[in-house]
Write a protein that holds these residues in place. Structure first.
Motif, PDB file in Angstrom:
ATOM      1  N   ALA A 276       1.025  -1.303  -0.002  1.00 32.67           N
ATOM      2  CA  ALA A 276      -0.036  -0.003   0.043  1.00 32.67           C
ATOM      3  C   ALA A 276       0.999   1.422  -0.107  1.00 32.67           C
ATOM      4  CB  ALA A 276      -0.924   0.050   1.099  1.00 32.67           C
ATOM      5  N   SER A 277       0.159   2.376  -0.676  1.00 39.56           N
ATOM      6  CA  SER A 277       1.236   3.628  -0.607  1.00 39.56           C
ATOM      7  C   SER A 277       0.621   4.536   0.063  1.00 39.56           C
ATOM      8  CB  SER A 277       1.348   4.133  -2.003  1.00 39.56           C
ATOM      9  OG  SER A 277       0.016   4.371  -2.670  1.00 39.56           O
ATOM     10  N   ALA A 278      -0.776   4.554   0.367  1.00 41.25           N
ATOM     11  CA  ALA A 278      -1.299   5.651   1.121  1.00 41.25           C
ATOM     12  C   ALA A 278      -2.674   5.094   1.731  1.00 41.25           C
ATOM     13  CB  ALA A 278      -1.905   7.000   0.111  1.00 41.25           C
ATOM     14  N   ALA A 279      -3.407   6.025   2.516  1.00 42.90           N
ATOM     15  CA  ALA A 279      -4.498   5.219   3.303  1.00 42.90           C
ATOM     16  C   ALA A 279      -5.248   6.773   3.452  1.00 42.90           C
ATOM     17  CB  ALA A 279      -4.413   4.793   4.265  1.00 42.90           C
ATOM     18  N   THR A 280      -6.863   6.646   3.598  1.00 46.26           N
ATOM     19  CA  THR A 280      -7.618   7.652   4.117  1.00 46.26           C
ATOM     20  C   THR A 280      -8.252   7.294   5.549  1.00 46.26           C
ATOM     21  OG1 THR A 280      -9.389   7.014   2.931  1.00 46.26           O
ATOM     22  CG2 THR A 280      -7.910   9.008   1.811  1.00 46.26           C
ATOM     23  N   VAL A 281      -8.336   8.280   6.446  1.00 46.48           N
ATOM     24  CA  VAL A 281      -9.128   7.582   7.617  1.00 46.48           C
ATOM     25  C   VAL A 281     -10.584   7.612   7.636  1.00 46.48           C
ATOM     26  CG1 VAL A 281      -9.429   8.518  10.031  1.00 46.48           C
ATOM     27  CG2 VAL A 281      -7.218   9.024   8.797  1.00 46.48           C
ATOM     28  N   ASP A 282     -11.154   6.508   7.975  1.00 47.05           N
ATOM     29  CA  ASP A 282     -12.672   6.150   7.713  1.00 47.05           C
ATOM     30  C   ASP A 282     -13.214   6.802   9.100  1.00 47.05           C
ATOM     31  OD1 ASP A 282     -12.628   5.220   5.323  1.00 47.05           O
ATOM     32  OD2 ASP A 282     -12.399   3.388   6.003  1.00 47.05           O
ATOM     33  N   ALA A 283     -12.851   6.687  10.161  1.00 49.80           N
ATOM     34  CA  ALA A 283     -13.243   6.864  11.702  1.00 49.80           C
ATOM     35  C   ALA A 283     -13.503   8.187  11.694  1.00 49.80           C
ATOM     36  CB  ALA A 283     -12.471   6.264  12.689  1.00 49.80           C
TER      37      ALA A 283
ATOM     38  N   VAL B 183      -6.010  11.841  14.533  1.00 50.11           N
ATOM     39  CA  VAL B 183      -6.435  12.411  13.054  1.00 50.11           C
ATOM     40  C   VAL B 183      -8.068  12.252  12.823  1.00 50.11           C
ATOM     41  CG1 VAL B 183      -4.420  11.489  12.058  1.00 50.11           C
ATOM     42  CG2 VAL B 183      -5.858  10.007  12.374  1.00 50.11           C
ATOM     43  N   ALA B 184      -8.410  12.627  11.914  1.00 55.04           N
ATOM     44  CA  ALA B 184     -10.058  12.780  11.916  1.00 55.04           C
ATOM     45  C   ALA B 184     -10.456  12.228  10.378  1.00 55.04           C
ATOM     46  CB  ALA B 184     -10.463  14.522  11.736  1.00 55.04           C
ATOM     47  N   ARG B 185     -11.550  11.883  10.252  1.00 52.57           N
ATOM     48  CA  ARG B 185     -12.006  11.348   8.970  1.00 52.57           C
ATOM     49  C   ARG B 185     -11.761  12.161   7.628  1.00 52.57           C
ATOM     50  NH1 ARG B 185     -18.183  10.367   9.435  1.00 52.57           N
ATOM     51  NH2 ARG B 185     -17.346   8.650  10.614  1.00 52.57           N
ATOM     52  N   GLY B 186     -11.302  11.365   6.820  1.00 49.07           N
ATOM     53  CA  GLY B 186     -10.944  11.988   5.473  1.00 49.07           C
ATOM     54  C   GLY B 186      -9.338  12.572   5.427  1.00 49.07           C
ATOM     55  N   ASP B 187      -8.621  12.514   6.656  1.00 49.44           N
ATOM     56  CA  ASP B 187      -7.271  12.903   6.525  1.00 49.44           C
ATOM     57  C   ASP B 187      -6.439  11.777   5.607  1.00 49.44           C
ATOM     58  OD1 ASP B 187      -7.707  15.005   8.138  1.00 49.44           O
ATOM     59  OD2 ASP B 187      -6.896  14.107  10.055  1.00 49.44           O
ATOM     60  N   ARG B 188      -5.503  12.426   4.818  1.00 51.44           N
ATOM     61  CA  ARG B 188      -4.757  11.497   3.986  1.00 51.44           C
ATOM     62  C   ARG B 188      -3.414  10.947   4.659  1.00 51.44           C
ATOM     63  NH1 ARG B 188      -6.098  12.186  -1.598  1.00 51.44           N
ATOM     64  NH2 ARG B 188      -8.200  12.347  -1.429  1.00 51.44           N
ATOM     65  N   LEU B 189      -3.151   9.914   4.744  1.00 58.16           N
ATOM     66  CA  LEU B 189      -1.658   9.421   5.208  1.00 58.16           C
ATOM     67  C   LEU B 189      -0.722   8.513   4.325  1.00 58.16           C
ATOM     68  CD1 LEU B 189      -3.557   7.865   8.438  1.00 58.16           C
ATOM     69  CD2 LEU B 189      -2.549  10.121   8.321  1.00 58.16           C
ATOM     70  N   THR B 190       0.296   8.642   4.694  1.00 56.85           N
ATOM     71  CA  THR B 190       1.360   7.762   3.932  1.00 56.85           C
ATOM     72  C   THR B 190       1.662   6.674   4.494  1.00 56.85           C
ATOM     73  OG1 THR B 190       2.229   9.678   2.898  1.00 56.85           O
ATOM     74  CG2 THR B 190       3.607   7.786   2.760  1.00 56.85           C
ATOM     75  N   VAL B 191       1.244   5.443   3.853  1.00 57.37           N
ATOM     76  CA  VAL B 191       1.589   4.160   4.287  1.00 57.37           C
ATOM     77  C   VAL B 191       3.193   3.814   4.359  1.00 57.37           C
ATOM     78  CG1 VAL B 191       1.146   1.681   4.319  1.00 57.37           C
ATOM     79  CG2 VAL B 191      -0.618   3.388   3.897  1.00 57.37           C
ATOM     80  N   LEU B 192       3.746   3.618   5.508  1.00 61.02           N
ATOM     81  CA  LEU B 192       5.061   3.133   5.653  1.00 61.02           C
ATOM     82  C   LEU B 192       5.318   1.864   5.730  1.00 61.02           C
ATOM     83  CD1 LEU B 192       6.441   5.683   8.073  1.00 61.02           C
ATOM     84  CD2 LEU B 192       6.295   6.049   5.675  1.00 61.02           C
TER      85      LEU B 192
ATOM     86  N   VAL C 186      -1.117  -0.441  10.899  1.00 60.06           N
ATOM     87  CA  VAL C 186      -0.657   0.260   9.707  1.00 60.06           C
ATOM     88  C   VAL C 186       0.385   1.359  10.176  1.00 60.06           C
ATOM     89  CG1 VAL C 186      -0.675   1.155   7.306  1.00 60.06           C
ATOM     90  CG2 VAL C 186      -2.337  -0.105   8.080  1.00 60.06           C
ATOM     91  N   ARG C 187       1.844   1.246   9.896  1.00 62.03           N
ATOM     92  CA  ARG C 187       2.587   2.463  10.189  1.00 62.03           C
ATOM     93  C   ARG C 187       2.585   3.628   9.171  1.00 62.03           C
ATOM     94  NH1 ARG C 187       8.140   4.354  10.424  1.00 62.03           N
ATOM     95  NH2 ARG C 187       8.775   2.636   9.027  1.00 62.03           N
ATOM     96  N   VAL C 188       1.985   4.898   9.687  1.00 63.67           N
ATOM     97  CA  VAL C 188       1.577   5.704   8.590  1.00 63.67           C
ATOM     98  C   VAL C 188       2.393   7.241   9.072  1.00 63.67           C
ATOM     99  CG1 VAL C 188      -0.530   4.867   8.109  1.00 63.67           C
ATOM    100  CG2 VAL C 188      -0.243   6.576   9.969  1.00 63.67           C
ATOM    101  N   GLN C 189       2.349   8.164   8.154  1.00 67.30           N
ATOM    102  CA  GLN C 189       2.897   9.275   8.296  1.00 67.30           C
ATOM    103  C   GLN C 189       2.083  10.183   7.905  1.00 67.30           C
ATOM    104  OE1 GLN C 189       6.028  11.514   6.086  1.00 67.30           O
ATOM    105  NE2 GLN C 189       7.414  10.991   7.730  1.00 67.30           N
TER     106      GLN C 189
END
Length: 540
Positions: free
Chosen positions: A458-465, A484-493, A500-503
């Motif tokens: 995976a390269s990225a993720a968005t927050v669902d909660a 973090v809040a719903r809709g925030d974009r995260l980089t998957v490490l 998932v470890r993200v930034q």
């Protein structure tokens, strides 16, 4: 006098101020420790994590590949993520052969390399990859007469018929009650029966295609039949007797390789040792399986003599008629979805298990039995098998949703959340007749709808909660590093199990549950934050 009073007043004021400051400090600490409503969580900056060198795959590496220096690279990972069998320098891997596929970023383990010399063949160049999932390649010897006049080609479908010659049969007469039957007459007969029906021809001799098999131009002149030099003779010098109108056998024997089930392989081997085999070529699209009584030339017939060897492999209750995966290329964290149609081909109602219900989503690595989905004996389930699933075959199983009446079809959907990056893995379906807790399962249909599924990192993720927390370790007890809040974009490490470890976009790192985010496919560049750092591979 006034000067003394002023000094006393100043001393008292300073004392009261100190007492007030101490009270405020104590109250603030008490409110934080007791979790006063409205209090903000303590944000703790992540501490430095001890790192270690580890050798990882620089790209996807297929099995049976000789490792070269450009295929691996040394990376640093947290000490806790390093596998105890992981190599640390490229010299330990270069020149060795991979025994299993390695995914990009996967740690290179000593158990996944071999000193053996590579065959130099890719997956597409080895015959094993021509064998359908759930089948076995079995070869039988034949000549031109046995092989339908040498017209059989790779890709055709055939029946195998066995001729049992000189079979001794007897008629029995009941003697004294309780005594064995007395054989009063014996005769020797010849019997013919079907061994397997509607099986695929994988190869003819060493040929895997019709072109390799030496199929000639249909407009070319046929090979002439040998003719005796003496018109009155019946035998050509050096040749076998020629019978008018009969096909002429080739002098050299050949072999044909068939794709059969394990049960069919047993029958075929047994028949090949005790009978003469013939191949019957089928018309394209003809999938009929006949239940025929063996033919015999004797008075008594064959009775039950061939019951175990000629039983037709007709599904007794259920048959998969359609099977399809929604997508075959996914990213870690995405869901492999499918739809399968099953039909009751029997004359009785088929009972099904309750768990797992259609539509249920498994998590990769969590099998049906670990979730307590043990079925009653005599019930049917749809199973999804995966390459390398031994010893737990068909680890993902679904009920049909309801009992199915004769002639009725039912559609079953389900999914598996994939948690590991793999270059290509085979998945396929089967029908399972459950034996209950104490008896083994019977696989009544296998190898259906087989497909290769590729899972990329995976390269990225968005927050669902609505809100979620990043933590300094993949655990609910980890210290919160950021909210973090719903809709925030995260980089998957990296991924580890269900975490998932993200930034974040402001470069704060942390672990978040997979259930709180939706993974964005690696090729969806629009969903990936612009400042994406180099990812650190996960341990395996």
């Amino acid at each position: 006098m006034n000067s003394g009073r002023s000094s006393l007043t100043m001393v008292l004021a300073l004392a009261l101020a100190a007492v007030a400051a101490a009270a405020v400090y104590m109250y603030a600490n008490s409110a934080q420790e007791e979790g006063t409503p409205g209090a903000q969580p303590t944000i703790v900056a992540p501490t430095a994590v001890p790192m270690a060198d580890v050798l990882v795959a620089a790209r996807d590496i297929a099995a049976e590949t000789t490792v070269t220096a450009d295929m691996v690279i040394v990376k640093q990972v947290p000490v806790g993520d390093k596998n105890v069998r992981a190599l640390t320098v490229s010299d330990e891997a270069v020149g060795k052969v991979t025994t299993v596929p390695l995914a990009l970023g996967e740690q290179v383990l000593t158990t996944r390399l071999s000193e053996q010399v590579s065959t130099g063949l890719s997956e597409s160049e080895t015959f094993a990859y021509e064998v359908p999932v759930g089948k076995r390649a079995v070869s039988v010897t034949y000549d031109e007469v046995m092989g339908a006049g040498a017209l059989i080609q790779p890709g055709d479908r055939v029946d195998v018929i066995a001729l049992f010659a000189d079979v001794s049969m007897g008629a029995a007469q009941q003697g004294t009650p309780g005594a064995p039957p007395k054989v009063v007459e014996v005769e020797t007969i010849n019997a013919v029966t079907y061994i397997v029906q509607d099986v695929e021809v994988l190869a003819v001799a060493q040929a895997l295609t019709s072109g390799d098999a030496g199929v000639v131009d249909p407009n070319a002149a046929p090979t002439p039949t040998p003719v005796p030099a003496d018109p009155n003779a019946t035998v050509v010098a050096g040749a076998a007797p020629v019978v008018s109108g009969a096909a002429v056998a080739r002098p050299e024997a050949r072999s044909v390789t068939l794709a059969v089930s394990p049960e069919q392989a047993q029958r075929l081997l047994l028949a090949s040792q005790t009978a003469t085999l013939r191949l019957a070529l089928r018309s394209p699209g003809d999938t009929t399986v006949n239940d025929l009584v063996p033919a015999a030339d004797g008075v008594f017939g064959v009775g039950d003599a061939f019951d175990d060897i000629n039983k037709p492999l007709i599904p007794t209750d259920l048959a998969i008629t359609e099977a399809e995966f929604t997508r075959r290329a996914l990213s870690v964290g995405e869901v492999l979805e499918f739809s399968v149609t099953l039909k009751n081909v029997s004359t009785q109602t088929v009972r099904t298990a309750e768990d797992a219900a259609p539509g249920f989503t498994y998590t990769e690595g969590t099998a049906y039995d670990t979730l307590g989905f043990v079925s009653d004996a005599g019930t049917y389930r749809l199973g999804l098998n995966v390459e390398g699933a031994y010893p737990t075959q068909f680890p993902y199983r679904w009920g049909l949703g309801r009992d199915v009446r004769p002639g009725e079809s039912v559609e079953v959907t389900g999914s598996v959340k994939l948690m590991s990056a793999t270059p290509s893995t085979q998945y396929w379906f089967g029908i399972l007749l459950e034996g209950g807790e104490d008896l083994p399962v019977t696989i009544t249909q296998d190898g259906m709808g087989a497909a290769s599924v590729a899972v990329s990192p995976a390269s990225a993720a968005t927050v669902d909660a609505r809100t979620a927390e990043l933590r300094d370790e993949p655990s609910d007890t980890g210290v919160i590093t950021k909210e973090v809040a719903r809709g925030d974009r995260l980089t998957v490490l990296e991924t580890r199990g269900e975490w998932v470890r993200v930034q974040t976009t402001d470069r704060v790192e942390g672990w978040i549950p997979m259930s709180a985010v939706t993974v964005v496919p690696a090729d969806d560049a629009s969903a990936t934050p612009a400042s994406q750092p180099e990812a650190t591979p996960a341990g395996t």
